[in-house]
Design a protein around this motif. Structure first.
Motif, PDB file in Angstrom:
ATOM      1  N   THR A 484       0.831  -1.208   0.000  1.00  0.00           N
ATOM      2  CA  THR A 484       0.000   0.000   0.000  1.00  0.00           C
ATOM      3  C   THR A 484       0.863   1.253   0.000  1.00  0.00           C
ATOM      4  O   THR A 484       0.634   2.182  -0.792  1.00  0.00           O
ATOM      5  CB  THR A 484      -0.925   0.004   1.221  1.00  0.00           C
ATOM      6  N   GLN A 485       1.844   1.295   0.874  1.00  0.00           N
ATOM      7  CA  GLN A 485       2.709   2.472   0.956  1.00  0.00           C
ATOM      8  C   GLN A 485       3.541   2.649  -0.306  1.00  0.00           C
ATOM      9  O   GLN A 485       3.749   3.773  -0.780  1.00  0.00           O
ATOM     10  CB  GLN A 485       3.619   2.359   2.182  1.00  0.00           C
ATOM     11  N   ALA A 486       4.010   1.549  -0.874  1.00  0.00           N
ATOM     12  CA  ALA A 486       4.815   1.640  -2.095  1.00  0.00           C
ATOM     13  C   ALA A 486       4.000   2.207  -3.249  1.00  0.00           C
ATOM     14  O   ALA A 486       4.479   3.070  -3.998  1.00  0.00           O
ATOM     15  CB  ALA A 486       5.366   0.267  -2.461  1.00  0.00           C
ATOM     16  N   THR A 487       2.781   1.751  -3.415  1.00  0.00           N
ATOM     17  CA  THR A 487       1.972   2.242  -4.532  1.00  0.00           C
ATOM     18  C   THR A 487       1.567   3.699  -4.331  1.00  0.00           C
ATOM     19  O   THR A 487       1.448   4.446  -5.308  1.00  0.00           O
ATOM     20  CB  THR A 487       0.732   1.359  -4.735  1.00  0.00           C
ATOM     21  N   LEU A 488       1.398   4.111  -3.082  1.00  0.00           N
ATOM     22  CA  LEU A 488       1.133   5.531  -2.835  1.00  0.00           C
ATOM     23  C   LEU A 488       2.318   6.385  -3.270  1.00  0.00           C
ATOM     24  O   LEU A 488       2.143   7.448  -3.887  1.00  0.00           O
ATOM     25  CB  LEU A 488       0.829   5.761  -1.357  1.00  0.00           C
ATOM     26  N   LEU A 489       3.534   5.933  -2.979  1.00  0.00           N
ATOM     27  CA  LEU A 489       4.723   6.668  -3.407  1.00  0.00           C
ATOM     28  C   LEU A 489       4.820   6.700  -4.929  1.00  0.00           C
ATOM     29  O   LEU A 489       5.163   7.736  -5.523  1.00  0.00           O
ATOM     30  CB  LEU A 489       5.979   6.034  -2.815  1.00  0.00           C
ATOM     31  N   LEU A 490       4.538   5.582  -5.571  1.00  0.00           N
ATOM     32  CA  LEU A 490       4.615   5.537  -7.034  1.00  0.00           C
ATOM     33  C   LEU A 490       3.572   6.447  -7.666  1.00  0.00           C
ATOM     34  O   LEU A 490       3.867   7.142  -8.655  1.00  0.00           O
ATOM     35  CB  LEU A 490       4.440   4.102  -7.518  1.00  0.00           C
TER      36      LEU A 490
END
Length: 673
Positions: A484-490
């Motif tokens: 979840t956090q990774a896709t928010l950053l992307l």
């Protein structure tokens, strides 16, 4: 103390007591230059830089030189690691004007920040055809007083030239033919005696090695593997590698990896840990396994901060002397070990009376593993203990987001591949720190120190490298929060850094970042992946882990970015190592392995085999079927009540397998000859 006294950067603090009236980079500094109508002297460096220390001692600590600087310039000091955007702009100018670059970087700017004269290190007296720093200062001050308008016009033309030269490249596909040509080119450029590319100085080609290893895994190319093994062994047995404590220096001043430039950078060791771990899992090389383990331990022992992140670097110098901590004479070996072991150690580590470094001292090399393992362990332990009593290099303990992202990825992947859960735990701790401290109002900051986040905004590589690290932790742990956090950053990166006019192109600074004279956008890989290539890699990994509602978007964004880098890949593959790794993963699918089982014990055998055999750039994730928030495990049930592994290449999936042997067979076959 000057205006740097309140800085958080260790590099800036090193200059806080200079007689130079240094300013940090700020609007106030530029306004002061405009008010006084004087040029800006911009000095850029970093804490571990040897020649930065030399120039500081020779010139910036000299009262007479400092007085001249204060009278005729507004002097600005920048840590390139804290402000990579400023460094990128003026490094481009320096290279355009001089044909080369490096640190310390010395640039003279108009009051509005446009460069009109650039260089690197200047000595205190004329030397080897170089003018002295005072001569340069005097000439610039005179030129400004006599023809400032001419210098302003020239600076405007320089900025226009830079903008033209850094425009986005035309689209060019990266296909099988492009990859084959890159492999052939790199094979022709390899140093056949020592590995690596080019002559002196020689830098660790970590991303090229990762690409060639992925190419070998996908195609079975023995040629590609031979380049990796030659280079990996050459570095691991040379002086660039710390034979006592693990970890690599930044580069070798010679072509044979004998004498390093002694600073140890987090990014180098993160990238090399990943590469050696992947080589170890693929070939079962004892040397690669040992070096991966020692490099990971170096990160955890010497670079880990109290808060759980990783410090930027260890200095090249100790008490102003380069290499003081690390080098040995035969007499020093005898003093520590006694005559018999001292003589043996000198032979094992190639410590000679003539010396391989300076003043009769030698770096430690290990041309072959000693036959007497117990003796080697006893001797190396005693030497490391004695070395620990010597003065030690300073540590730049700021925590850089992008470089910590690289370390998180390396530790998570190596921990899974080599079955070291403690490395995975360290990766998780660093990831937690970055999300807790560096993510402020949904935006990343570049760095922190002692747990206090800095003001500098994150750049593209920060978002991309941290996202990749979070995706690695997601795979290692199976916890959905990291995805979840990774896709928010992307998603944030795609919104803030994409070039609105050129599909697939990206800027290195956000759309709302501080406006410099030029918005940097460098797609080439250098010591670290470019922001754009790091983003492409993270997007591709995310496409293999995210659910169907996002996977296609991420993959398409990756493919567009890769196409925009096709010219670099084709013409200069040595500066496109990470792009080539992304291309290999894309051609392989990327490979997805989902291991489902009711508990960790039932999944263990399949997971270990998957981690050992998966193609580079592929993803492996294990958990119970239909684990919430983990799309890769959706619709993948047990097989007859047993744990199972599902293998997919892109959008094509094979029948599930239930034994490690069948999984190994399915994954070890080259995908395309």
């Amino acid at each position: 103390m000057n205006r740097l006294a309140s800085a958080t950067s260790p590099y800036l603090l090193q200059h806080a007591d200079n007689p130079v009236d240094w300013w940090p980079w700020s609007a106030q500094a530029l306004d002061e230059a405009k008010r006084r109508d004087v040029p800006i002297l911009l000095s850029i460096g970093y804490a571990a830089c040897h020649w930065c220390h030399v120039m500081a001692h020779e010139s910036f600590e000299a009262d007479e030189t400092a007085a001249f600087m204060n009278a005729h310039f507004v002097n600005i000091k920048v840590d390139r690691e804290e402000r990579p955007d400023i460094d990128a702009v003026y490094m481009t100018a320096t290279q355009a004007m001089t044909g080369q670059g490096g640190w310390p970087m010395t640039c003279f700017l108009t009051p509005d920040g446009k460069p009109f004269h650039c260089g690197t290190y200047y000595p205190p007296t004329p030397r080897h055809g170089m003018p002295s720093f005072r001569q340069v200062l005097t000439a610039i001050a005179r030129a400004w007083s006599e023809r400032a308008d001419e210098l302003r016009q020239g600076a405007t033309k320089i900025v226009s030239h830079i903008q033209e030269q850094t425009a986005p490249l035309a689209q060019r596909p990266v296909d099988e033919e492009t990859i084959a040509t890159a492999v052939s080119t790199l094979r022709g450029q390899i140093d056949p005696g020592h590995g690596g590319f080019g002559g002196a100085p020689k830098f660790p080609p970590s991303m090229i090695m990762e690409f060639l290893l992925r190419h070998y895994e996908r195609t079975g190319s023995a040629e590609a593997l031979s380049v990796v093994e030659l280079t990996a062994e050459g570095m691991a047995r040379g002086g660039i590698y710390d034979q006592l404590a693990g970890g690599f220096a930044r580069y070798s001043v010679d072509a044979a990896w004998v004498v390093p430039h002694f600073e140890k950078m987090l990014y180098d060791n993160a990238l090399l840990l990943r590469c050696y771990a992947h080589l170890a899992r693929r070939t079962s090389s004892a040397l690669a396994t040992r070096v991966a383990a020692e490099t990971a331990e170096f990160l955890l022992r010497d670079l880990r901060t109290q808060e759980g992140g990783f410090a930027a670097s260890l200095d090249a110098d100790t008490e102003g002397v380069e290499g003081l901590t690390y080098v040995w004479t035969p007499a020093q070996l005898v003093e520590v070990l006694g005559p018999e072991d001292g003589s043996w150690a000198a032979e094992v580590f190639r410590v000679t009376e003539e010396g391989t470094f300076e003043h009769g001292a030698s770096t430690l090399q290990l041309p072959r593993d000693p036959d007497d393992t117990a003796r080697w362990l006893r001797v190396s332990t005693a030497l490391l203990e004695a070395r620990g009593a010597r003065p030690q290099p300073a540590r730049d303990d700021k925590v850089v987001t992008a470089w910590n992202g690289l370390a998180i990825t390396a530790l998570a992947e190596a921990g899974v591949a080599l079955e070291r859960p403690d490395w995975v735990e360290a990766a998780v701790s660093a990831a937690e720190l970055l999300l807790d401290r560096h993510l402020v109002d949904a935006r990343l900051r570049r760095s922190s120190r002692d747990g206090v986040v800095g003001e500098a905004a994150g750049v593209l590589e920060d978002y991309a490298c941290l996202a990749e690290g979070l995706l690695a932790v997601h795979q290692a742990s199976g916890e959905p929060v990291w995805l979840t956090q990774a896709t928010l950053l992307l998603d944030t990166a795609l919104e803030l850094f994409a070039d609105d006019e050129v599909p697939g192109a990206f800027h290195d600074t956000a759309a709302d970042a501080e406006a410099l004279v030029h918005r940097p956008s460098d797609p080439s890989d250098n010591a670290t992946p470019s922001g754009a290539s790091a983003l492409a890699g993270a997007l591709l990994t995310a496409s293999a882990l995210a659910g169907p509602d996002r996977a296609g978007d991420y993959r398409e964004a990756c493919e567009r970015a890769l196409g925009r880098a096709g010219t670099i890949v084709a013409q200069a593959p040595r500066f496109a190592g990470h792009w080539l790794s992304v291309a290999e993963a894309l051609l392989a699918g990327p490979v997805q392995v989902a291991v489902v089982g009711p508990d960790a014990a039932t999944r263990s055998g399949l997971l270990v085999e998957a981690a050992r055999e998966v193609h580079g750039g592929g993803v492996v994730l294990a958990g119970p079927p239909e684990a919430g928030g983990v799309p890769l495990l959706a619709d993948r049930p047990l097989v007859d009540g047993n744990a199972a592994a599902y293998i997919c290449h892109g959008y094509v999936c094979e029948r599930p397998v239930t034994t490690p042997q069948r999984l190994a067979a399915a994954l070890s076959t080259p995908i395309r000859q």
